[in-house]
Enzyme design. Structure first.
Site, mmCIF file in Angstrom:
data_model
loop_
_atom_site.group_PDB
_atom_site.id
_atom_site.type_symbol
_atom_site.label_atom_id
_atom_site.label_comp_id
_atom_site.label_asym_id
_atom_site.label_seq_id
_atom_site.Cartn_x
_atom_site.Cartn_y
_atom_site.Cartn_z
ATOM 1 N N LYS A 76 0.784 -1.255 0.064
ATOM 2 C CA LYS A 76 0.048 -0.044 -0.039
ATOM 3 C C LYS A 76 0.848 1.180 0.053
ATOM 4 O O LYS A 76 1.986 1.130 0.537
ATOM 5 C CB LYS A 76 -0.633 0.107 1.320
ATOM 6 C CG LYS A 76 -1.852 -1.010 1.194
ATOM 7 C CD LYS A 76 -3.116 -0.729 0.431
ATOM 8 C CE LYS A 76 -4.056 -2.016 0.237
ATOM 9 N NZ LYS A 76 -4.977 -1.895 -0.522
ATOM 10 N N LYS A 102 -0.043 -10.083 -2.140
ATOM 11 C CA LYS A 102 -1.078 -9.819 -3.213
ATOM 12 C C LYS A 102 -1.118 -8.562 -3.781
ATOM 13 O O LYS A 102 -0.699 -7.474 -3.468
ATOM 14 C CB LYS A 102 -2.542 -9.883 -2.504
ATOM 15 C CG LYS A 102 -3.556 -9.860 -3.414
ATOM 16 C CD LYS A 102 -4.769 -9.913 -2.408
ATOM 17 C CE LYS A 102 -5.955 -8.959 -2.939
ATOM 18 N NZ LYS A 102 -5.812 -7.777 -3.217
ATOM 19 N N ASP A 131 -2.783 -5.141 -5.799
ATOM 20 C CA ASP A 131 -4.220 -4.943 -5.647
ATOM 21 C C ASP A 131 -4.841 -4.910 -6.807
ATOM 22 O O ASP A 131 -4.282 -5.323 -7.929
ATOM 23 C CB ASP A 131 -3.921 -3.266 -5.207
ATOM 24 C CG ASP A 131 -4.717 -2.997 -4.012
ATOM 25 O OD1 ASP A 131 -5.907 -3.542 -3.945
ATOM 26 O OD2 ASP A 131 -4.197 -2.321 -3.058
ATOM 27 N N GLU A 132 -6.172 -4.906 -6.835
ATOM 28 C CA GLU A 132 -7.125 -5.249 -7.750
ATOM 29 C C GLU A 132 -6.847 -4.262 -9.106
ATOM 30 O O GLU A 132 -7.092 -4.589 -10.094
ATOM 31 C CB GLU A 132 -8.764 -5.230 -7.642
ATOM 32 C CG GLU A 132 -9.179 -3.741 -7.040
ATOM 33 C CD GLU A 132 -8.600 -3.396 -5.865
ATOM 34 O OE1 GLU A 132 -8.034 -3.915 -5.020
ATOM 35 O OE2 GLU A 132 -9.135 -2.136 -5.285
ATOM 36 N N HIS A 137 -10.444 -11.866 -6.824
ATOM 37 C CA HIS A 137 -10.740 -10.604 -6.050
ATOM 38 C C HIS A 137 -12.284 -10.373 -6.692
ATOM 39 O O HIS A 137 -12.588 -10.589 -7.784
ATOM 40 C CB HIS A 137 -9.767 -9.348 -6.530
ATOM 41 C CG HIS A 137 -9.757 -8.230 -5.542
ATOM 42 N ND1 HIS A 137 -11.055 -7.416 -5.996
ATOM 43 C CD2 HIS A 137 -9.285 -7.722 -4.598
ATOM 44 C CE1 HIS A 137 -10.918 -6.240 -5.011
ATOM 45 N NE2 HIS A 137 -9.816 -6.535 -4.192
ATOM 46 N N LYS A 139 -13.465 -2.233 6.799
ATOM 47 C CA LYS A 139 -13.846 -0.759 6.084
ATOM 48 C C LYS A 139 -15.051 -0.930 5.087
ATOM 49 O O LYS A 139 -15.500 -0.156 4.616
ATOM 50 C CB LYS A 139 -12.681 -0.139 5.459
ATOM 51 C CG LYS A 139 -12.197 -0.989 4.148
ATOM 52 C CD LYS A 139 -10.931 -0.267 3.639
ATOM 53 C CE LYS A 139 -10.583 -0.723 2.322
ATOM 54 N NZ LYS A 139 -9.415 -0.545 1.975
HETATM 55 C C1 CAP Z 1 -7.462 -4.465 1.020
HETATM 56 C C2 CAP Z 1 -7.929 -4.426 -0.265
HETATM 57 C C3 CAP Z 1 -8.852 -5.284 -0.970
HETATM 58 C C4 CAP Z 1 -10.270 -5.091 -0.225
HETATM 59 C C5 CAP Z 1 -11.343 -5.623 -1.165
HETATM 60 C C6 CAP Z 1 -8.051 -2.816 -0.443
HETATM 61 O O1 CAP Z 1 -6.662 -3.571 1.641
HETATM 62 O O2 CAP Z 1 -6.650 -4.763 -0.906
HETATM 63 O O3 CAP Z 1 -8.990 -4.658 -2.330
HETATM 64 O O4 CAP Z 1 -9.933 -5.921 0.940
HETATM 65 O O5 CAP Z 1 -12.693 -5.823 -0.464
HETATM 66 O O6 CAP Z 1 -7.589 -2.351 -1.701
HETATM 67 O O7 CAP Z 1 -8.785 -2.333 0.099
HETATM 68 P P1 CAP Z 1 -6.504 -3.047 3.176
HETATM 69 P P2 CAP Z 1 -13.136 -7.066 -0.120
HETATM 70 O O8 CAP Z 1 -6.234 -4.196 4.138
HETATM 71 O O9 CAP Z 1 -5.394 -2.006 3.145
HETATM 72 O O10 CAP Z 1 -8.046 -2.412 3.523
HETATM 73 O O11 CAP Z 1 -12.077 -7.948 0.501
HETATM 74 O O12 CAP Z 1 -14.203 -7.038 0.859
HETATM 75 O O13 CAP Z 1 -13.712 -7.565 -1.324
HETATM 76 MG MG MG Z 2 -7.281 -3.927 -2.940
#
Ligand code: CAP
Ligand code: MG
Length: 432
Positions: free
Chosen positions: A154, A180, A182-183, A272, A312
């Site tokens: 991050k 991982k 990010d998407e 994801h 969150k």
């Molecule tokens: C988590 C995350 C994921 C979310 C997606 C983000 O990061 O990589 O994309 O968890 O939501 O970018 O927010 P943090 P979900 O741990 O820094 O929040 O898993 O509910 O599909």
């Molecule tokens: Mg993410």
């Protein structure tokens, strides 16, 4: 006007008992003013199977056998049975065009939500499900019992491949299993996929050498299907055993193609779910996350984001548990208005993935919800640690150990400075 205009009520039979190989769907529905519940139910059954808006001049006798039947109306819930002949073997995309298609746009309904579908053995047997499944991943990662752990570098996007790989290395060295993407990180000008794979592979080998543990990654191959195949090849050639796809935006058709392609390469698919909340968040309309999870397990992803209840992003404890059950259990029982019974037969279980706004102080809550059989992703909650990523990962592993042993985090923190500092910063706050 003379004669009957429509035949929606012919799709309702409250005395009908579904056949063993019928596919049964559970919907929440709200009719528009002036439409009875029975007519609304008939319209849903009609538009999702063989009907049209008006009576027809001629119907071959076969049609009667193919039409869906709304057989149980309970307040705003309706169950509809679909004969097996309506569905192409092994084609989940075609199923969605029926039970999750035009019906959401019907003017006669104010709201419509597909809650669940009970898939009969005769339908499921044409699908392969996850290639690895939970046991396969545990074997691959040599982690027998505890939840598997991972983190996304991050901020989400913007690191060069070298910076990204270095953060990944710190994550692994702190004790995590996976790094991982990010998407929204795929192959960008400042961080090309090939370069990231090359550098991550080198540092994975180093981390494995230093720790004696297996280290993995969810590298995001999302793109058009042909490009995804090339990226999957590259992962395989570099000794990876997992890839990641943004499965909702990529679409079920490409996930189905990639499931076969990846299993030939021995790659599991991490899914994801970006975009799911566009159709899953409104409790009255759209498609539930648990139904999406069911389709994704059916077409073969090995792990799928499923929420935290305390982090969150939206999703209550009940939602999260339902999704986890759909992914993990060999059989689920009917839960009035929420879930239909499902027997998965030989389809392997998939890992639920808890992610989004987690930090060490929340780990016991997540373990309480999911138990051991999950992948825990803590990202901002490790990189924001006052001593950095490695210390943050250590703090999370300490919190996990405490949660599994039933020890209070405050007690554990007395012997572990990393956890102590994490708790000083975030405490037990539920993120927004
Ligand atoms: C988590 C995350 C994921 C979310 C997606 C983000 O990061 O990589 O994309 O968890 O939501 O970018 O927010 P943090 P979900 O741990 O820094 O929040 O898993 O509910 O599909
Ligand atoms: Mg993410």
């Amino acid at each position: 006007m003379s004669g009957k205009i429509d035949w929606y009520l012919e799709f309702v039979d409250l005395g009908y008992k579904p056949a063993k190989d019928d596919l049964v769907c559970l919907f929440y529905f709200e009719p528009e003013k002036g439409i009875s519940a029975k007519e609304a139910a008939g319209r849903i059954a009609s538009e999702s199977s063989t009907g049209t808006w008006t009576t027809l001049f001629k119907l071959p006798p076969r049609m009667k056998k193919l039409q869906a039947t709304a057989f149980e109306i309970n307040g705003n819930h309706v169950k509809i049975a679909y004969p097996k002949g309506l569905w192409e073997e092994g084609n989940a995309v075609q199923l969605l065009s029926g039970i999750a298609g035009n019906i959401f746009g019907m003017k006669a309904l104010k709201n419509l939500r597909l809650i669940d579908a009970a898939l009969p053995h005769d339908y499921i047997r044409h699908f392969k499900g996850p290639h690895h499944g939970i046991d396969g991943v545990r074997r691959m990662m040599k982690v027998a019992k505890r939840p598997l752990t991972g983190a996304v570098p991050k901020p989400k996007i913007g690191f060069s491949a070298a910076e990204h790989a270095q953060i990944g290395f710190e994550t692994w060295m702190g004790g995590f299993d996976f790094v991982k993407d990010d998407e929204n990180l795929t192959s960008l000008a400042f961080n090309r996929f090939d370069e990231r794979v090359r550098l991550m592979s080198r540092l994975r080998d180093k981390a494995e050498g230093l720790t004696g543990e297996r280290k993995g990654a969810f590298l995001n191959i999302t793109a058009d299907t042909e490009t995804m195949k090339k990226r999957a090849d590259l992962l395989h050639d570099n000794g990876w055993n997992y890839c990641m796809i943004d499965v909702v935006v990529a679409g079920t058709a490409s996930v189905m193609t990639m499931r076969d392609y990846c299993s030939d390469l021995g790659l599991a698919i991490h899914a994801h779910r970006a975009m799911h909340a566009a159709f899953g968040r409104n409790p009255k309309h759209g498609i539930t996350m648990q139904f999406l999870a069911k389709i994704m397990r059916l077409i073969g992803v090995t792990s799928l984001h499923s929420g935290t209840a305390v982090g969150k992003l939206v999703g209550s404890r009940r939602d999260v548990t339902a999704v986890a059950d759909v992914l993990r259990e060999a059989k689920t029982n009917e839960l009035q208005g929420t879930l239909l019974g499902q027997d998965w037969g030989r389809i392997k279980p998939a890992f639920p993935v808890s992610s989004g706004g987690l930090h060490p102080g929340l780990v016991p809550d997540v373990v309480d919800i999911y138990g051991d059989e999950m992948i825990l992703l803590v990202s901002g909650g490790i990189h924001g640690h006052p001593k950095g990523t490695r210390a943050g990962a250590k703090a999370t592993m300490q919190a996990l150990e405490a949660a599994m042993e039933g020890e209070a985090l405050a007690d554990k923190a007395r012997r572990h400075p990393e956890l102590h500092e994490a708790l000083e910063k975030w405490g037990y706050m539920k993120t927004k």
